[in-house]
Enzyme design. Structure first.
Site, PDB file in Angstrom:
ATOM      1  CE  LYS A 158      -3.684   2.618   0.900  1.00 44.63           C
ATOM      2  NZ  LYS A 158      -2.997   3.910   1.143  1.00 44.63           N
ATOM      3  CB  CYS A 199      11.356   5.946  13.718  1.00 40.50           C
ATOM      4  SG  CYS A 199      12.518   5.062  12.671  1.00 40.50           S
ATOM      5  N   GLY A 245      -2.629   5.347  13.816  1.00 40.26           N
ATOM      6  CA  GLY A 245      -2.919   4.564  12.622  1.00 40.26           C
ATOM      7  C   GLY A 245      -2.510   3.117  12.766  1.00 40.26           C
ATOM      8  N   GLY A 246      -1.325   2.893  13.340  1.00 40.82           N
ATOM      9  CA  GLY A 246      -0.849   1.531  13.527  1.00 40.82           C
ATOM     10  C   GLY A 246      -1.694   0.748  14.498  1.00 40.82           C
ATOM     11  CD  GLU A 266       9.932   2.158  13.226  1.00 41.43           C
ATOM     12  OE1 GLU A 266       9.982   3.402  13.300  1.00 41.43           O
ATOM     13  OE2 GLU A 266      10.571   1.496  12.386  1.00 41.43           O
ATOM     14  CD  GLU A 291       7.468   9.827  17.325  1.00 42.57           C
ATOM     15  OE1 GLU A 291       8.482   9.699  16.619  1.00 42.57           O
ATOM     16  OE2 GLU A 291       6.464   9.089  17.220  1.00 42.57           O
TER      17      GLU A 291
END
Length: 505
Positions: A182, A300, A243-244, A263, A389
């Site tokens: 995607k 990240c 989202g994850g 992640e 974060e």
């Protein structure tokens, strides 16, 4: 040869349109039109991947290794086009994209070497014992086998190394699993030219065309359809915590739950021990500023928090950090949405009574400028939001009164991708107290370094306890990442002629 985006999806060897289009939003240069993904395209790609699995999963290691190297070669054939459109779409400097392209092709070739060696198969053999009493023991062999088609979500901040042909795709293909990607709408042209390279490698290597598909754009429904498709057996994701986590929940709620290797987020705290601070406070401040602002802070592994014992040495460290950050100009962020999220995060900090501003700037548009704040250990422990974060060049100094309080802060950290100790030999006893805590908090523990920059090697771990990642036992970088897309199968009394290829490449 000129390589330009077609604006289409690659589904099982065919470039297909969609019912609607979207425009890319480059940082500079021309915009391009791309077809929007659909649930029907997801179905076509997944069905083709399942069909390809029956030949690709049973191909030899030598064949798959050759295919991975062919992809790397084809990416390098398109090097100039990738750098040009990648820089336009993301605003990243050309040198950064050239380095990331080298990392992408390097990890493809690393996996080719890795599977040729065969160690990843984790072969185990227990010989038959026909005369054992009171019952004979059968012969049993254990071999790691590919799990099936894998879905991969492209990352916004790494248009090459964590996207179309990035680490997740390389590991899955090396394992013998077809991949459905995607694509990320932040860099659709970059993703498509990489997909063209994979298509060329498929043709040169004689692979089933369903071994790889790219679906561009699309709304949330497309991503949800992909992770819920019954033919998908695992998902690789790099992106936001929200989202994850939503996709993770969908994977867990399926009639057949599947692993979601996400992640998600990390502040990558650094702990500065007293003797290190006394010996090199200024150098540490300059080094932190450089790491914090690298790539506009869009890594990240960006080290967002520094914990230090209060005192004159801490003030020297802060002074050097502020001075170095003040010399950093505005940097273009990857998307307008990421830039807005950074401004919102900066505003959230600036409005808090629990922090003291040390350097406050006013980022605007798609640009990011550094910000630095300070708080106490007690305030940090009482305000959970300070440990969340902020994606961009924002740092927080946490001043504590003692090593005991530093240990308390460390125990309170959530799961991280990295933690760092800055120390001298005289700090060894203090470091020994902290190490058991830090190794429980992160997948990678550093001493006297900065975590931005992740080596693609056998020993690397890029993952950690939640919320850094959704599977604390996995890594998305390094050869161990292949384990995510394999499962052990025991073969009892199976003739060697029926076993998967194990003896040679």
């Amino acid at each position: 040869m000129v390589f330009t985006p077609k604006g289409k999806h690659l589904i099982a060897g065919e470039w297909l349109d969609g019912p609607s289009t979207f425009e890319s939003a480059p940082a500079h240069g021309p915009a391009h039109s791309f077809a929007v993904g659909t649930v029907d395209l997801v179905n076509q790609a997944c069905e083709a991947a399942e069909e390809a699995f029956w030949s690709y999963a049973y191909s030899t290691r030598a064949v798959r290794a050759q295919f991975l190297r062919a992809i790397a070669d084809e990416i390098e054939e398109r090097a100039e086009a990738i750098t040009e459109i990648g820089s336009q779409e993301t605003g990243l400097p050309q040198a950064r994209l050239q380095g990331e392209r080298g990392r992408t092709t390097g990890q493809l070739r690393l996996f080719a070497d890795h599977i040729e060696k065969g160690d990843y198969l984790d072969l185990r053999f227990d010989a038959a014992m026909p005369d054992r009493q009171p019952a004979p023991r059968p012969e049993i062999r254990l071999i790691q086998r590919p799990i099936g088609p894998v879905a991969v979500f492209g990352a916004s901040n790494f248009p090459l190394a964590f996207s179309t042909a990035g680490g997740d795709t390389a590991a899955a293909l090396a394992a013998g699993c077809p991949v459905v990607v995607k694509g990320h709408s932040a860099h659709p042209g970059t993703g498509e030219i990489i997909a063209q390279a994979i298509e060329a490698a498929i043709k040169k290597s004689g692979m089933h065309p369903g071994v790889f598909s790219l679906i561009q754009g699309g709304n949330r429904q497309v991503g949800e359809a992909l992770v819920q498709h019954p033919l998908i057996k695992a998902v690789g994701f790099t992106g936001s915590l929200a989202g994850g986590r939503a996709l993770f929940n969908l994977c867990a709620a399926r009639p057949e739950p599947i692993p979601f290797f996400g992640e998600l987020g990390s502040v990558n705290p650094m702990l500065l021990l007293p003797e290190a601070l006394k010996a090199r406070a200024e150098a540490l401040g300059q080094g932190w500023a450089g790491s914090l602002t690298l790539g506009a802070g869009q890594f990240c592994t960006n080290p967002g928090i520094a914990v230090t014992i209060d005192g004159p040495d801490a003030d020297r460290f802060i002074g050097a950090t502020v001075e170095a950050l003040g010399k950093v100009g505005a940097q273009t962020m990857l998307t307008d949405g990421i830039a807005k999220a950074y401004r919102d995060g900066q505003a959230r900090f600036a409005e808090r009574n629990s922090v003291k501003p040390l350097l406050v700037t006013q980022p605007s548009g798609r640009a990011a400028t550094p910000n630095l704040f300070e708080t106490t250990g007690a305030q940090f422990l009482s305000d959970h939001a300070l440990g969340e974060e902020v994606f961009g060049p924002l740092g927080l100094v946490v001043k504590v009164g003692s090593l005991d309080e530093m240990e308390e802060i460390a125990r309170g950290f959530e799961g991280q991708l990295t933690t760092t100790l800055h120390m001298e030999d005289a700090d060894l006893e203090a470091a020994r107290r902290l190490m058991p805590i830090l190794e429980r908090k992160a997948g990678r523990v550093l001493v006297n370094g900065f975590p931005t920059g992740v080596e693609v090697v056998d020993a690397q771990v890029h993952g950690g306890p939640y919320p850094a990642s959704t599977n604390f036992g996995a890594t998305s970088v390094g050869t161990m990442s292949i384990r995510r897309f394999l499962r052990p199968v025991a073969y009892q009394n199976v003739p060697e002629a029926l076993l998967p290829e194990i003896s040679s490449a």
